[in-house]
Design a protein around this motif. Structure first.
Motif, short mmCIF file in Angstrom:
data_model
loop_
_atom_site.label_atom_id
_atom_site.label_comp_id
_atom_site.label_asym_id
_atom_site.label_seq_id
_atom_site.Cartn_x
_atom_site.Cartn_y
_atom_site.Cartn_z
N LEU A 85 0.83 -1.20 0.00
CA LEU A 85 0.00 0.00 0.00
C LEU A 85 0.87 1.26 0.00
N ASP A 86 1.91 1.26 0.80
CA ASP A 86 2.82 2.41 0.84
C ASP A 86 3.47 2.64 -0.52
N GLN A 87 3.93 1.55 -1.16
CA GLN A 87 4.57 1.69 -2.47
C GLN A 87 3.55 2.14 -3.52
N ALA A 88 2.34 1.61 -3.46
CA ALA A 88 1.31 2.01 -4.42
C ALA A 88 1.00 3.50 -4.29
N LEU A 89 0.89 3.99 -3.07
CA LEU A 89 0.64 5.41 -2.86
C LEU A 89 1.80 6.26 -3.39
N LYS A 90 3.02 5.84 -3.14
CA LYS A 90 4.19 6.57 -3.65
C LYS A 90 4.22 6.56 -5.17
N ALA A 91 3.71 5.49 -5.78
CA ALA A 91 3.70 5.37 -7.25
C ALA A 91 2.56 6.16 -7.89
N GLY A 92 1.69 6.76 -7.07
CA GLY A 92 0.62 7.59 -7.61
C GLY A 92 -0.75 6.94 -7.67
N VAL A 93 -0.89 5.73 -7.14
CA VAL A 93 -2.22 5.13 -7.08
C VAL A 93 -3.07 5.99 -6.16
N HIS A 94 -4.25 6.36 -6.62
CA HIS A 94 -5.09 7.23 -5.81
C HIS A 94 -6.41 6.61 -5.39
N ARG A 95 -6.78 5.50 -5.98
CA ARG A 95 -8.08 4.90 -5.68
C ARG A 95 -7.89 3.44 -5.27
N PHE A 96 -8.50 3.07 -4.13
CA PHE A 96 -8.41 1.71 -3.60
C PHE A 96 -9.81 1.22 -3.27
N VAL A 97 -10.10 -0.02 -3.64
CA VAL A 97 -11.35 -0.68 -3.26
C VAL A 97 -10.95 -1.97 -2.55
N LEU A 98 -11.33 -2.07 -1.28
CA LEU A 98 -10.96 -3.19 -0.42
C LEU A 98 -12.14 -4.12 -0.23
N LEU A 99 -11.92 -5.41 -0.42
CA LEU A 99 -12.93 -6.40 -0.09
C LEU A 99 -12.71 -6.83 1.36
N SER A 100 -13.70 -6.56 2.21
CA SER A 100 -13.64 -6.92 3.61
C SER A 100 -14.83 -7.84 3.90
N ALA A 101 -15.44 -7.70 5.05
CA ALA A 101 -16.59 -8.51 5.42
C ALA A 101 -17.51 -7.72 6.34
N SER A 102 -18.78 -8.06 6.32
CA SER A 102 -19.77 -7.31 7.10
C SER A 102 -19.48 -7.34 8.59
N SER A 103 -18.85 -8.38 9.06
CA SER A 103 -18.60 -8.52 10.50
C SER A 103 -17.33 -7.81 10.97
N LEU A 104 -16.58 -7.20 10.06
CA LEU A 104 -15.30 -6.59 10.41
C LEU A 104 -15.40 -5.08 10.41
N GLU A 105 -15.41 -4.51 11.59
CA GLU A 105 -15.53 -3.06 11.74
C GLU A 105 -14.21 -2.37 11.45
N GLU A 106 -14.29 -1.12 11.02
CA GLU A 106 -13.09 -0.31 10.80
C GLU A 106 -12.25 -0.27 12.07
N ASP A 107 -10.95 -0.46 11.91
CA ASP A 107 -9.95 -0.47 12.97
C ASP A 107 -10.08 -1.67 13.91
N GLY A 108 -10.96 -2.60 13.59
CA GLY A 108 -11.09 -3.83 14.35
C GLY A 108 -10.08 -4.86 13.84
N PRO A 109 -10.28 -6.11 14.17
CA PRO A 109 -9.35 -7.14 13.74
C PRO A 109 -9.40 -7.38 12.23
N MET A 110 -8.39 -8.06 11.76
CA MET A 110 -8.27 -8.50 10.38
C MET A 110 -8.39 -7.32 9.40
N MET A 111 -9.35 -7.35 8.49
CA MET A 111 -9.44 -6.30 7.46
C MET A 111 -9.80 -4.94 8.05
N GLY A 112 -10.27 -4.91 9.29
CA GLY A 112 -10.59 -3.63 9.93
C GLY A 112 -9.38 -2.72 10.04
N LYS A 113 -8.21 -3.29 10.24
CA LYS A 113 -6.98 -2.48 10.31
C LYS A 113 -6.62 -1.92 8.94
#
Length: 182
Positions: A85-113
């Protein structure tokens, strides 16, 4: 088709291959990141390994948007994903779409982080949080018991859990925000 400006990690998987097909239907070409470097017909393949930073530069060169599917078998994906992610941002990538799960809250475990990381660092981002996939009945774990026993086994008890078609997840990923890039 235009040159790829979209990178699909997991582009040969259940949702990624559907996104690739939908993009092709709109005349867009994606770069498909996979361990072998193979991509579906009409798309450019690139060898990619979350745990091998030497595969990142070729994956993100000329890319504006990335569909993110976490590395398999990793309980806490952010440490494995953040160098990319850091390298992608440095390379100019500006748009990200993340596949997570309904049970995973932002900043919670797994994809939440990873979700929280994108909020803090990515110029444009979306997190898809589906529940179970309809394809679990036709392509995966429920198929043998349906076919052989006429039963579906689930940990939901008497609860109701929605299932979503992976094609609909792909359509959401393709259009949120729309990959008709600047």
């Amino acid at each position: 088709m235009s040159n790829p400006s979209i990178l699909l990690t997991g582009g040969t998987g259940k949702t990624g291959r559907r996104i690739a097909a939908q993009l092709a239907g709109k005349g867009l070409k994606a770069r498909i990141a996979s361990p072998t470097g193979a991509g579906p017909a009409g798309h450019q393949g690139v060898r990619f390994d979350w745990l091998d930073e030497s595969t990142y530069a070729d994956a993100v060169a000329g890319i504006s948007a990335v569909y993110l599917l976490a590395p398999a078998g990793v309980a806490e994906p952010l440490p494995a994903m953040q160098p990319f992610l850091d390298q992608a941002l440095k390379a100019g990538v500006h748009r990200f779409v993340l596949l997570s799960a309904s049970s995973l809250e932002e900043d919670g475990p797994m994809m939440g982080k990873v979700h929280a990381y994108l909020r803090r660092n990515a110029p444009e981002w979306a997190v898809l949080r589906p529940t179970w996939f309809m394809q679990n009945f036709s392509e995966q774990q429920h198929l043998p018991t349906i076919r052989d026993e006429g039963r579906i086994y689930s940990a939901t008890g008497d609860g109701r859990v929605p299932f979503i078609d992976a094609d609909d997840i792909g359509a959401s990923a393709r259009s949120v925000p729309d990959y008709t890039l600047r």
